[in-house]
Design a protein around this motif. Structure first.
Motif, PDB file in Angstrom:
ATOM      1  N   VAL B  40       0.845  -1.200   0.000  1.00 19.55           N
ATOM      2  CA  VAL B  40       0.000   0.000   0.000  1.00 19.55           C
ATOM      3  C   VAL B  40       0.881   1.251   0.000  1.00 19.55           C
ATOM      4  N   GLU B  41       1.935   1.231   0.808  1.00 22.21           N
ATOM      5  CA  GLU B  41       2.848   2.388   0.830  1.00 22.21           C
ATOM      6  C   GLU B  41       3.465   2.614  -0.553  1.00 22.21           C
ATOM      7  N   ARG B  42       3.838   1.519  -1.190  1.00 21.64           N
ATOM      8  CA  ARG B  42       4.452   1.648  -2.517  1.00 21.64           C
ATOM      9  C   ARG B  42       3.455   2.243  -3.514  1.00 21.64           C
ATOM     10  N   LEU B  43       2.217   1.750  -3.441  1.00 19.85           N
ATOM     11  CA  LEU B  43       1.179   2.283  -4.336  1.00 19.85           C
ATOM     12  C   LEU B  43       0.966   3.775  -4.086  1.00 19.85           C
ATOM     13  N   VAL B  44       0.778   4.134  -2.833  1.00 19.16           N
ATOM     14  CA  VAL B  44       0.517   5.542  -2.504  1.00 19.16           C
ATOM     15  C   VAL B  44       1.737   6.399  -2.846  1.00 19.16           C
ATOM     16  N   GLY B  45       2.916   5.829  -2.651  1.00 20.58           N
ATOM     17  CA  GLY B  45       4.151   6.549  -2.974  1.00 20.58           C
ATOM     18  C   GLY B  45       4.280   6.888  -4.451  1.00 20.58           C
ATOM     19  N   ARG B  46       3.528   6.180  -5.298  1.00 17.06           N
ATOM     20  CA  ARG B  46       3.524   6.506  -6.724  1.00 17.06           C
ATOM     21  C   ARG B  46       2.736   7.781  -7.008  1.00 17.06           C
ATOM     22  N   MET B  47       1.824   8.084  -6.098  1.00 12.65           N
ATOM     23  CA  MET B  47       0.950   9.238  -6.319  1.00 12.65           C
ATOM     24  C   MET B  47       1.410  10.457  -5.535  1.00 12.65           C
ATOM     25  N   VAL B  48       2.098  10.203  -4.425  1.00  9.82           N
ATOM     26  CA  VAL B  48       2.433  11.273  -3.480  1.00  9.82           C
ATOM     27  C   VAL B  48       3.914  11.175  -3.135  1.00  9.82           C
ATOM     28  N   ARG B  49       4.622  12.278  -3.192  1.00  9.23           N
ATOM     29  CA  ARG B  49       6.053  12.215  -2.886  1.00  9.23           C
ATOM     30  C   ARG B  49       6.376  12.535  -1.419  1.00  9.23           C
ATOM     31  N   LYS B  92      -8.769  11.493  -2.654  1.00  7.86           N
ATOM     32  CA  LYS B  92      -9.523  12.400  -1.792  1.00  7.86           C
ATOM     33  C   LYS B  92      -8.569  13.302  -0.983  1.00  7.86           C
ATOM     34  N   GLN B  93      -7.519  12.691  -0.438  1.00  9.22           N
ATOM     35  CA  GLN B  93      -6.577  13.492   0.367  1.00  9.22           C
ATOM     36  C   GLN B  93      -5.910  14.567  -0.480  1.00  9.22           C
ATOM     37  N   LEU B  94      -5.538  14.202  -1.692  1.00  6.27           N
ATOM     38  CA  LEU B  94      -4.884  15.179  -2.571  1.00  6.27           C
ATOM     39  C   LEU B  94      -5.851  16.295  -2.950  1.00  6.27           C
ATOM     40  N   ALA B  95      -7.101  15.910  -3.169  1.00  5.65           N
ATOM     41  CA  ALA B  95      -8.099  16.927  -3.502  1.00  5.65           C
ATOM     42  C   ALA B  95      -8.312  17.870  -2.323  1.00  5.65           C
ATOM     43  N   ASP B  96      -8.381  17.294  -1.112  1.00  5.55           N
ATOM     44  CA  ASP B  96      -8.569  18.116   0.088  1.00  5.55           C
ATOM     45  C   ASP B  96      -7.412  19.095   0.272  1.00  5.55           C
ATOM     46  N   LEU B  97      -6.211  18.616  -0.063  1.00  8.65           N
ATOM     47  CA  LEU B  97      -5.018  19.456   0.106  1.00  8.65           C
ATOM     48  C   LEU B  97      -4.745  20.317  -1.127  1.00  8.65           C
ATOM     49  N   ARG B  98      -5.587  20.142  -2.131  1.00  9.54           N
ATOM     50  CA  ARG B  98      -5.442  20.848  -3.416  1.00  9.54           C
ATOM     51  C   ARG B  98      -4.060  20.612  -4.019  1.00  9.54           C
ATOM     52  N   ARG B  99      -3.634  19.360  -3.951  1.00 12.08           N
ATOM     53  CA  ARG B  99      -2.361  19.010  -4.576  1.00 12.08           C
ATOM     54  C   ARG B  99      -2.617  18.091  -5.768  1.00 12.08           C
ATOM     55  N   ASP B 100      -1.688  18.124  -6.721  1.00 11.18           N
ATOM     56  CA  ASP B 100      -1.793  17.234  -7.879  1.00 11.18           C
ATOM     57  C   ASP B 100      -1.054  15.938  -7.578  1.00 11.18           C
ATOM     58  N   PRO B 101      -1.576  14.825  -8.103  1.00  6.67           N
ATOM     59  CA  PRO B 101      -0.838  13.579  -7.933  1.00  6.67           C
ATOM     60  C   PRO B 101       0.457  13.598  -8.734  1.00  6.67           C
ATOM     61  N   VAL B 102       1.433  12.804  -8.293  1.00  6.52           N
ATOM     62  CA  VAL B 102       2.706  12.716  -9.006  1.00  6.52           C
ATOM     63  C   VAL B 102       2.493  12.134 -10.390  1.00  6.52           C
ATOM     64  N   ILE B 103       1.612  11.151 -10.489  1.00 13.09           N
ATOM     65  CA  ILE B 103       1.316  10.558 -11.792  1.00 13.09           C
ATOM     66  C   ILE B 103      -0.178  10.630 -12.048  1.00 13.09           C
TER      67      ILE B 103
END
Lengths: 99, 212
Positions: B40-49, B92-103
């Motif tokens: 799960v960490e690896r998956l999320v790490g693909r989206m968030v740095r 959802k977390q990225l949207a809440d923080l108004r951040r773009d995903p890494v990929i």
């Protein structure tokens, strides 16, 4: 199954014998964990594994180690062959317990 | 000996642990967390740095999974179901923080399908990014130690663990293939794991305190 009765027996043993018996009990636990990793343990064995007690830390270590070595054997495409970090699961469980 | 990737051959234990969690045994869920934390960490790490955010999202993924566990019917693999929760939680977390995903989320959503296996999801992940150099090195060192320990095993133990971990056979099928009782198969697989564990435990203890 005898392994779940061993802790009660251990209190009557002298130290060297106790140490030997504790080692044997841990071996039994680890074999159950190995079977659980493969989805091949019986319901009563799973009952024994999920009991609270001092064996829980050893269970977690064996469980994590067996999954990590399995991932390494299956190669880099499979799940990463790194052990889980020590406090992650504890934090998740604490959050669940508190909610 | 073939050491190619195959689907994780332990989904039977996942279902057992889900059933026990639903019956109120929280410790069963803890075992699922320990098993899938790194994936799960690896998956999320693909989206968030942001490493801290990765940890938060990974934790939140398991919290949400726990709360939704009654909806898991076992029709897909547990990891496939968890994968979807992780992607949605990250989104959802990225949207809440108004951040773009890494990929692009669409590259991850190609795996958002009940028919997609855990191994296929990992292939998708491998295509979109690589491990951090440190994680890659640690993973390679562990893999090398495991393979060396495999080579040192007696033949009957090596055969049993290979048929289980690499070929994904059940104990019954292995017993037939090796012409021995199921209890012997179980014991050989355990002894093989113990022998390999003895070699890699010191490495795991030093890696277990790290985040990637």
């Amino acid at each position: 199954m005898t392994s779940d009765r061993r802790p009660q027996v251990l209190q009557y043993m002298n130290s060297p014998l106790k140490e030997k018996a504790q080692h044997a009990a841990l071996q039994d636990w680890s074999e159950l964990v190995s079977a659980l990793v493969d989805g091949e343990c019986h319901p009563d064995e799973l009952d024994a594994l999920l009991q609270p007690g001092p064996q829980r830390q050893a269970l977690h270590e064996a469980w994590s180690c067996y999954h990590t070595l399995g991932a390494a054997l299956r190669g880099p495409v499979a799940d990463p062959s790194l052990p889980p970090s020590g406090d992650f699961a504890a934090l998740v469980m604490a959050r669940l317990a508190g909610s | 000996m073939s050491r190619q990737a195959s689907p994780t051959p332990s989904s039977g234990s996942d279902l057992l642990l889900v059933q026990r969690t639903l019956a109120g045994e929280m410790h069963a869920f803890e075992l699922l967390v320990l098993k899938y934390q790194r994936r799960v960490e690896r998956l999320v790490g693909r989206m968030v740095r942001d490493v801290d955010l990765v940890q938060d999202i990974a934790q939140e993924t398991f919290i949400r999974a726990y709360r939704a566990l009654a909806q898991f019917r076992g029709e897909s693999a547990f990891y496939t179901w968890l994968y979807r929760i992780a992607v949605n939680t990250a989104r959802k977390q990225l949207a809440d923080l108004r951040r773009d995903p890494v990929i692009s989320m669409s590259s991850l959503e190609s795996g958002d399908d009940d028919e997609t296996s855990g191994a296929e999801l990992d292939l998708i992940l491998q295509a979109v990014d690589a491990e951090t150099p440190e994680a890659l090195l640690a993973s390679k060192e562990i893999a090398q130690a495991v393979n060396e320990a495999m080579d040192a095993l007696p033949t009957e133990l090596r055969q049993a663990i290979t048929l289980r971990e690499i070929e994904g056979l059940s104990y019954e099928a292995i017993a037939q293939a090796l012409d021995c009782p199921i209890g012997t198969v179980r014991s050989r697989i355990f002894r093989a794991r113990e022998a390999i564990s003895a070699r890699i435990k010191p490495m795991l203890e030093s890696q277990g305190s790290k985040r990637w």
